[in-house]
Structures are given as C-alpha cells and as structure tokens.
Write an enzyme that holds these catalytic residues in place. Structure first.
Site, mmCIF file in Angstrom:
data_model
loop_
_atom_site.group_PDB
_atom_site.id
_atom_site.type_symbol
_atom_site.label_atom_id
_atom_site.label_comp_id
_atom_site.label_asym_id
_atom_site.label_seq_id
_atom_site.Cartn_x
_atom_site.Cartn_y
_atom_site.Cartn_z
ATOM 1 N N ARG A 254 0.876 -1.181 0.000
ATOM 2 C CA ARG A 254 0.000 0.000 0.000
ATOM 3 C C ARG A 254 0.911 1.228 0.000
ATOM 4 O O ARG A 254 1.969 1.235 0.649
ATOM 5 C CB ARG A 254 -0.875 0.043 1.258
ATOM 6 C CG ARG A 254 -2.062 -0.897 1.225
ATOM 7 C CD ARG A 254 -3.155 -0.448 0.255
ATOM 8 N NE ARG A 254 -4.295 -1.351 0.254
ATOM 9 C CZ ARG A 254 -4.455 -2.401 -0.544
ATOM 10 N NH1 ARG A 254 -3.514 -2.705 -1.433
ATOM 11 N NH2 ARG A 254 -5.532 -3.155 -0.484
ATOM 12 N N GLU A 283 -4.007 7.603 -4.242
ATOM 13 C CA GLU A 283 -4.389 7.122 -5.585
ATOM 14 C C GLU A 283 -5.707 7.760 -6.016
ATOM 15 O O GLU A 283 -6.595 7.930 -5.178
ATOM 16 C CB GLU A 283 -4.517 5.598 -5.556
ATOM 17 C CG GLU A 283 -3.184 4.944 -5.278
ATOM 18 C CD GLU A 283 -3.293 3.429 -5.070
ATOM 19 O OE1 GLU A 283 -4.393 2.872 -5.253
ATOM 20 O OE2 GLU A 283 -2.267 2.826 -4.734
ATOM 21 N N HIS A 301 -1.760 0.633 -9.667
ATOM 22 C CA HIS A 301 -2.336 -0.319 -8.690
ATOM 23 C C HIS A 301 -3.046 -1.463 -9.434
ATOM 24 O O HIS A 301 -4.256 -1.666 -9.267
ATOM 25 C CB HIS A 301 -3.301 0.393 -7.741
ATOM 26 C CG HIS A 301 -3.574 -0.402 -6.492
ATOM 27 N ND1 HIS A 301 -3.924 0.166 -5.302
ATOM 28 C CD2 HIS A 301 -3.557 -1.743 -6.246
ATOM 29 C CE1 HIS A 301 -4.119 -0.764 -4.380
ATOM 30 N NE2 HIS A 301 -3.904 -1.948 -4.940
HETATM 31 O O1 LIG Z 1 -4.459 -4.180 -3.674
HETATM 32 C C1 LIG Z 1 -5.131 -5.146 -3.753
HETATM 33 C C2 LIG Z 1 -5.521 -5.996 -2.652
HETATM 34 O O2 LIG Z 1 -5.350 -5.634 -1.467
HETATM 35 O O3 LIG Z 1 -6.052 -7.075 -2.929
#
Ligand SMILES: O=CC(=O)O
Length: 337
Positions: A254, A283, A301
């Site tokens: 993250r 984001e 992402h």
């Molecule tokens: O970023 C994606 C997830 O946490 O699955």
C-alpha cells in the site's frame, strides 16, 4: 396435442431479485466490471452508488435487512460511522487482500466477520513485483520509450542496466505475497532476507526485526506487508538512506507504508537508485516529479488485475456470501470476533 403438452416442461416461477439474499454494496468493486452478472444472479445487490439518496439515508433504509456487505479497497472506507448505520450487519466481504479500508475495531466490537481475497492474488502480485524490479534494473520501460522516440538511431546504444541475479533482496512482510516473491527471486539467484511481525519457521532466510537494518543489508527492498497503524510510513527517509544510493525499492503493498514525500525527495536527489511502484499514498494521484525519472517504473495499482485472478476472486467472494447465508464456515475468514 396431448403429447405436445406432456413434453413441455412446467414453467418455473421466475426468481425475483428481491427473493435473493441481500448484499449491500456502497461502490462497485473492480470485479463488477467483469463479473457483476454472476453476483446479481445470486444476490439482491443493494447498490448505494445507483441510488439518488444520500448514502446515510440509503443505508438507514436498509438498516434492518442488510446482513452482508461487499466492498473493495477502491471504494469509500467502511468506517465506524457506516457500520453503525447497519445494526444487522454481520459480514463484510472485501474483494481485496488488504483490510486497511475497514474499521476493524468497530467490526471486532460488533462481532462482524470479515472475509477477504485470501491468497487468490498472491502469485499475480508477486509476478508484478518481480516484473517491476526487472524493469528498474534492466530499464525495460525506459528503453521502450528510447526506441519509440527514435533515439536508438540518433543516440546509439542504450546505457547499461544492472543484473538481477546475486542481488540481496529484503522482503518486508513475509505473508503469502512476500513468500511468493521470495520463491521467484530465489530462482533468479538472489539472496533473500526479510522483516515481518514474527520470524517464520517455514523458511531459513535471515530475519531482521528492524527494517532499517534489513535495508542496510539489502540491494532491494520489496514492500509486501499490509497497511496498519504500525506500518504507516514505516519506510521513511532513514530506511531509504540505509538502503543507499544504488538501492531499489519496490512497493506492491500500500502506498502509505512508504513516506511518499520522503521517497520522492530521495529519488529526485539521487539518494536511492530507483523504484518500482504499483501503489501510492493518494491514488490515483501520483507525484509528478516521478514522471521525469527513468529509474522509476510506475503502475496504476494493477498487480492483482489478471483475468485468472478476477475469476478466482469472483468464485471466492460468491462462495463466502453463499456460505454466510447458508450458515456454513466462510472460505476466507480473516476475522470473526
Ligand atoms: O491491492 C489489492 C488488494 O489488497 O487485494
């Protein structure tokens, strides 16, 4: 005539969506772009984003019937305020592996179970982590731009890249994604070390309790942990300086695990060697300074975005909801107290 009638199957009453179990959804999860119909066939989706009502009013209208919610990391946070509007809520299913968008304390206090994406994404996310790393070392994206801009013919050979084999890789978070990353990079001849909340008995990689020490003993840091209060901004300037001028950081966890301002500053000032980033603090905003840097590879992402993962995810999410409504054990329970 009579035999015709005999061969016509009796018409089954059509299932109306309001006969199906209700699942509240605040914002469409990315998996709905591909498989929404599969969910709609099985559940009566209470779609807050399609309603003209303000969200709190919409939720209040379903307060006593909505027992299950489907959410994702890309929608609004499932805050304590939202959860409090739904006194019948007993299950939150999230299409993400990460749980940072859910108020876990409120769920725990209320006895709401949480099921997530489990391990369906781990291999794909690990693949992208390795892809970003190879891209930074071997300048795949930057050399692609070089060719497309006609620079090969005018400027000649492209500058040297760096070999992946033999690099010291520090994995931050040796859960299922971190483990898949380690497995892949070991096959490339890299030396793996890791930092995690606890030492893992099933591996013999060197374990560092301190992430700064891990960075100081690594050529590459790969961030694979979840975002929690403990990991927010854990990768700060001190850790980045310990990684050093040639060091590369890859983040598929993250954005906020890294102090993004300090990362940008270190990259712009050449205090670390490069970065491969799939996730960002705000984001879809990405710091513009990064666009100028050829030693940085950026992705929107999308580490989990493969057709195969999304199909598996869809099956898992539907499986969890069906299990809940038929009072069976959840398939990917992460919290039930
Ligand atoms: O970023 C994606 C997830 O946490 O699955």
């Amino acid at each position: 005539m009579a035999s015709d009638q005999a061969s016509t199957p009796p018409r089954l009453p059509e299932i109306q969506s309001h006969d199906l179990p209700q699942v509240i959804v605040l914002h469409p999860p990315p998996v709905f772009n591909y498989f929404k119909d599969l969910f709609s066939k099985k559940f009566h989706l209470l779609k807050a984003w399609e309603s003209s009502l303000p969200r709190h009013e919409f939720l209040t209208n379903h307060a006593h019937s909505a027992q299950a919610m489907l959410c994702s990391g890309t929608g609004p946070p499932i805050s304590a305020d939202i959860i409090r509007l739904l006194p019948s809520l007993s299950l939150v299913v999230t299409t993400s592996a990460g749980l940072n968008h859910i108020d876990l304390t409120e769920c725990r206090n209320r006895g709401i179970s949480i099921a997530n994406a489990g391990e369906v994404f781990s291999e794909d996310v690990a693949d992208l982590a390795v892809g970003l790393l190879i891209d930074v070392f071997r300048k795949v994206s930057a050399s692609d731009r070089y060719v497309r801009h006609g620079l090969w013919a005018t400027k000649g050979d492209y500058p040297l890249g760096s070999k992946l084999g033999g690099k010291r890789i520090g994995i931050v978070g040796l859960g299922s994604i971190g483990f898949q990353v380690a497995k892949r990079l070991q096959a490339f001849g890299c030396n793996i070390s890791y930092n995690s909340r606890k030492r893992k008995d099933f591996v013999s990689y060197p374990f560092y309790t301190n992430v700064c020490e891990l960075a100081a003993n690594s050529d590459v840091l790969i961030i694979c942990c979840g975002l929690t209060e403990q990991t927010r901004h854990m990768i700060n300037r001190e850790v980045l300086l310990a990684l050093g001028k040639e060091g590369v950081i890859v983040n598929i966890g993250r954005g906020a695990i890294i102090h993004e301002k300090e990362l940008v500053q270190c990259l712009v000032q050449g205090e670390i060697g490069g970065a491969g980033l799939d996730v960002f603090e705000n984001e879809p905003d990405v710091p513009k300074e990064l666009f100028e840097l050829d030693n940085v590879v950026l992705a929107p992402h999308m580490a989990v975005f493969t057709t195969e993962s999304f199909k598996d995810l869809c099956d898992l999410m539907i499986g969890n909801l069906e299990a809940f409504f038929s009072k069976k054990p959840l398939l990917s329970l992460v919290m039930n107290e």
